[in-house]
Design a protein around this motif. Structure first.
Motif, PDB file in Angstrom:
ATOM      1  N   PRO A   1       0.810  -1.223   0.000  1.00  0.00           N
ATOM      2  CA  PRO A   1       0.000   0.000   0.000  1.00  0.00           C
ATOM      3  C   PRO A   1       0.847   1.278   0.000  1.00  0.00           C
ATOM      4  CG  PRO A   1      -0.901  -1.560   1.551  1.00  0.00           C
ATOM      5  CD  PRO A   1       0.409  -2.140   1.079  1.00  0.00           C
ATOM      6  N   THR A   2       0.326   2.282  -0.709  1.00  0.00           N
ATOM      7  CA  THR A   2       0.987   3.584  -0.736  1.00  0.00           C
ATOM      8  C   THR A   2       0.293   4.571   0.191  1.00  0.00           C
ATOM      9  OG1 THR A   2      -0.388   4.109  -2.640  1.00  0.00           O
ATOM     10  CG2 THR A   2       1.882   3.381  -3.089  1.00  0.00           C
ATOM     11  N   ASP A   3      -0.914   4.210   0.639  1.00  0.00           N
ATOM     12  CA  ASP A   3      -1.594   5.047   1.643  1.00  0.00           C
ATOM     13  C   ASP A   3      -2.349   4.156   2.630  1.00  0.00           C
ATOM     14  OD1 ASP A   3      -3.578   4.265  -0.102  1.00  0.00           O
ATOM     15  OD2 ASP A   3      -4.525   6.229  -0.276  1.00  0.00           O
ATOM     16  N   VAL A   4      -2.576   4.718   3.809  1.00  0.00           N
ATOM     17  CA  VAL A   4      -3.110   3.942   4.931  1.00  0.00           C
ATOM     18  C   VAL A   4      -4.098   4.822   5.689  1.00  0.00           C
ATOM     19  CG1 VAL A   4      -2.437   2.870   7.129  1.00  0.00           C
ATOM     20  CG2 VAL A   4      -0.934   2.631   5.156  1.00  0.00           C
ATOM     21  N   VAL A   5      -5.155   4.193   6.254  1.00  0.00           N
ATOM     22  CA  VAL A   5      -6.059   4.942   7.137  1.00  0.00           C
ATOM     23  C   VAL A   5      -5.549   4.771   8.563  1.00  0.00           C
ATOM     24  CG1 VAL A   5      -8.438   5.308   7.903  1.00  0.00           C
ATOM     25  CG2 VAL A   5      -7.992   4.414   5.602  1.00  0.00           C
ATOM     26  N   VAL A   6      -5.162   5.894   9.167  1.00  0.00           N
ATOM     27  CA  VAL A   6      -4.605   5.855  10.525  1.00  0.00           C
ATOM     28  C   VAL A   6      -5.647   6.394  11.505  1.00  0.00           C
ATOM     29  CG1 VAL A   6      -2.755   6.710  12.025  1.00  0.00           C
ATOM     30  CG2 VAL A   6      -2.263   6.117   9.657  1.00  0.00           C
TER      31      VAL A   6
ATOM     32  N   ASP B   1      -6.624   0.419   8.138  1.00  0.00           N
ATOM     33  CA  ASP B   1      -7.130   0.024   6.814  1.00  0.00           C
ATOM     34  C   ASP B   1      -6.142   0.514   5.757  1.00  0.00           C
ATOM     35  OD1 ASP B   1      -8.828  -1.047   4.904  1.00  0.00           O
ATOM     36  OD2 ASP B   1     -10.349   0.542   5.044  1.00  0.00           O
ATOM     37  N   ILE B   2      -6.219  -0.087   4.575  1.00  0.00           N
ATOM     38  CA  ILE B   2      -5.464   0.466   3.452  1.00  0.00           C
ATOM     39  C   ILE B   2      -6.212   1.714   2.979  1.00  0.00           C
ATOM     40  CG2 ILE B   2      -4.461  -1.754   2.769  1.00  0.00           C
ATOM     41  CD1 ILE B   2      -6.541  -1.887   0.481  1.00  0.00           C
ATOM     42  N   GLY B   3      -5.505   2.633   2.357  1.00  0.00           N
ATOM     43  CA  GLY B   3      -6.136   3.870   1.888  1.00  0.00           C
ATOM     44  C   GLY B   3      -6.775   3.687   0.520  1.00  0.00           C
ATOM     45  N   PRO B   4      -7.507   4.730   0.041  1.00  0.00           N
ATOM     46  CA  PRO B   4      -8.233   4.626  -1.234  1.00  0.00           C
ATOM     47  C   PRO B   4      -7.326   4.439  -2.449  1.00  0.00           C
ATOM     48  CG  PRO B   4      -8.442   6.843  -0.266  1.00  0.00           C
ATOM     49  CD  PRO B   4      -7.790   5.988   0.756  1.00  0.00           C
TER      50      PRO B   4
ATOM     51  N   PHE C   1     -13.419   1.559   8.892  1.00  0.00           N
ATOM     52  CA  PHE C   1     -12.187   0.924   8.409  1.00  0.00           C
ATOM     53  C   PHE C   1     -12.494  -0.289   7.512  1.00  0.00           C
ATOM     54  CE2 PHE C   1     -11.632   2.827  12.640  1.00  0.00           C
ATOM     55  CZ  PHE C   1     -10.869   3.923  12.244  1.00  0.00           C
ATOM     56  N   ALA C   2     -13.697  -0.265   6.924  1.00  0.00           N
ATOM     57  CA  ALA C   2     -14.144  -1.395   6.093  1.00  0.00           C
ATOM     58  C   ALA C   2     -13.963  -1.126   4.598  1.00  0.00           C
ATOM     59  CB  ALA C   2     -15.614  -1.699   6.389  1.00  0.00           C
ATOM     60  N   ASN C   3     -13.552   0.115   4.234  1.00  0.00           N
ATOM     61  CA  ASN C   3     -13.552   0.467   2.807  1.00  0.00           C
ATOM     62  C   ASN C   3     -12.554  -0.331   1.972  1.00  0.00           C
ATOM     63  OD1 ASN C   3     -15.641   2.275   2.998  1.00  0.00           O
ATOM     64  ND2 ASN C   3     -14.281   3.983   3.559  1.00  0.00           N
TER      65      ASN C   3
END
Ligand SMILES: Nc1ncnc2c1ncn2[C@@H]1O[C@H](COP(=O)(O)OP(=O)(O)O)[C@@H](O)[C@H]1O
Ligand SMILES: O=C(OP(=O)(O)O)[C@H](O)COP(=O)(O)O
Length: 408
Positions: A273-278, A309-312, A342-344
């Motif tokens: 992943p290149t983006d993450v939900v923190v 979660d992983i980001g969009p 965090f389910a996206n």
């Protein structure tokens, strides 16, 4: 695999006999509520077949990972209550596994009835590395079947475990392959013998060290491995990034660095992943923000932020890989899907699997629960497997103790 089948056992006659069945009733719970009963429904047909044939059915199963002693939160009661609701035969739960309650209830069992023994992992001998300890526990389980018992392994999700109720009982009783295990193995055999490429494996979840171990044998087999869920942070750390309070297996960093080094030569590429939900904390209503994967500590929550979660951007990149695949195997949610915020990532992967023309297999108790909770239907996937770790180890080409012990 040339194991004796359940149908052979039924043909031999089971009326009045004690048949020990290992089922996988390891279902997700919210308190005492079963949030996904997929494994219970998948276990029912074999129990019903035996009940209809007049067997006295003794079921062994585990729930969660208790530490070898009884713990109320790991009781099988919620799972057994649900099983009893679904079954058209009598199903009871013993208060212990091989103690007085199990013995009394087993002795009173009538033809066609089922008794589930309490969580086998309440006894430390179940998972012991010591053959003699496991054997002694298996002897006590087998003793409940009297003099004419038999064993059926129907717990596909646990066939990769060399545990007393999976492996050792099978060395002590005439043993048979349950229908669920048979079906699961047939699907996975097809996937491994005739793999259409590109073959994409999506990994996530929280059993990080189990799943990192699996990658060793997927190098060279999978064309692409998409890394999400809890394990992504060990990959980020291996690349030299800080992951704040996220799930991290520090001792696995060198292992991951080694995988990354060998991947290109093996013909496998990793997508990280290149983006993450923190999030500010591990909670459904936690504050959260999307940050670049190499800047997790720079979120508003600093060193206490947790990647959930992983980001969009990553979800889109993963979906593009899935779109170009011919075979996709997915184990492990991309994030803490139990919390809507965090389910996206998990939803995006499920959607990509349903959109692709590739043959898709989703494996694992929580992964299967995730796709159902998020509103997808089982029929939108090629196959939903009840076993995550088990199917991964099968795909790796590893010998699975619960299967090899049944080989004639
Ligand atoms: N970033 C994360 N941090 C903590 N837990 C996570 C993360 N991503 C996913 N999870 C958790 O992983 C769990 C499922 O993991 P696992 O048991 O390995 O999957 P499966 O049962 O499908 O094999 C879920 O309960 C989910 O909340
Ligand atoms: O939930 C299970 O595996 P999974 O999460 O890999 O699908 C099985 O019940 C095995 O459980 P375990 O991984 O605690 O041995």
């Amino acid at each position: 695999m040339t194991s004796h089948t359940l149908n052979e056992l039924i043909a031999e006659g089971v009326r009045g006999r004690y048949i020990l069945v290992r089922s996988d009733l390891n279902v997700p719970l919210d308190g005492s509520t079963v949030t996904d009963d997929g494994r219970i429904k998948a276990s029912l047909p074999v129990l019903k077949k035996l009940s209809d044939a007049g067997a006295r059915v003794l079921v062994t199963a585990h729930l969660g990972r208790p530490k070898g002693a009884p713990e109320a939160k790991y009781s099988l009661k919620p799972a057994v209550d649900r099983l009893a609701e679904l079954a058209d035969f009598k199903v009871q739960l013993a208060a212990d596994t091989v103690g007085d309650s199990a013995k009394e209830h087993a002795a009173a069992l009538q033809d066609g009835e089922a008794l589930v023994l309490e969580n086998v992992r309440f006894d430390a001998r179940e998972t012991s590395k010591d053959d003699a300890e496991r054997g002694a526990f298996a002897d006590e389980l087998v003793a409940l079947t009297g003099s004419n018992g038999a064993f059926v392994d129907d717990a596909f999700g646990a066939v990769h475990r060399k545990h007393a109720s999976v492996y050792d009982v099978a060395t002590r009783l005439p043993s048979y392959l349950g229908d669920l295990v048979h079906t699961e193995v047939e699907v996975l055999r097809k996937l491994t013998t005739d793999t259409q490429r590109p073959y994409v494996v999506v990994l996530g979840g929280s059993k990080v060290s189990d799943k990192l171990a699996v990658i060793e044998n997927l190098l060279g087999k999978a064309d692409t491995i998409l890394v999400g869920g809890g394990m992504l942070f060990t990959f980020l750390a291996a690349a030299g990034h800080k992951v704040a309070g996220s799930l991290l297996e520090e001792d696995q960093i060198p292992v991951v660095q080694d995988y990354l080094k060998r991947a290109a030569d093996a013909g496998t590429s990793f997508v990280i992943p290149t983006d993450v939900v923190v999030a500010s904390r591990f909670a459904a209503d936690a504050e959260h923000e999307v940050v670049k994967a190499d800047a997790i500590e720079e979120s508003a929550f600093g060193a206490s932020g947790i990647g959930l979660d992983i980001g969009p951007e990553s979800a889109s990149a993963f979906a593009a890989q899935i779109e170009g695949a011919k075979t996709v195997f997915w184990n492990g949610p991309m994030g803490v899907f139990e919390f809507e915020a965090f389910a996206n990532g998990t939803r995006a992967i499920a959607q990509a699997l349903t959109d692709t023309v590739a043959f898709t297999v989703v494996g694992g108790g929580d992964s299967a629960a995730a796709v159902r909770t998020l509103g997808f239907e089982d029929s939108q996937f090629g196959h939903i497997s009840t076993g995550g770790g088990a199917s991964l180890e099968y795909l790796e080409g590893k010998e699975l103790p619960g299967l090899s012990v049944l080989d004639r």
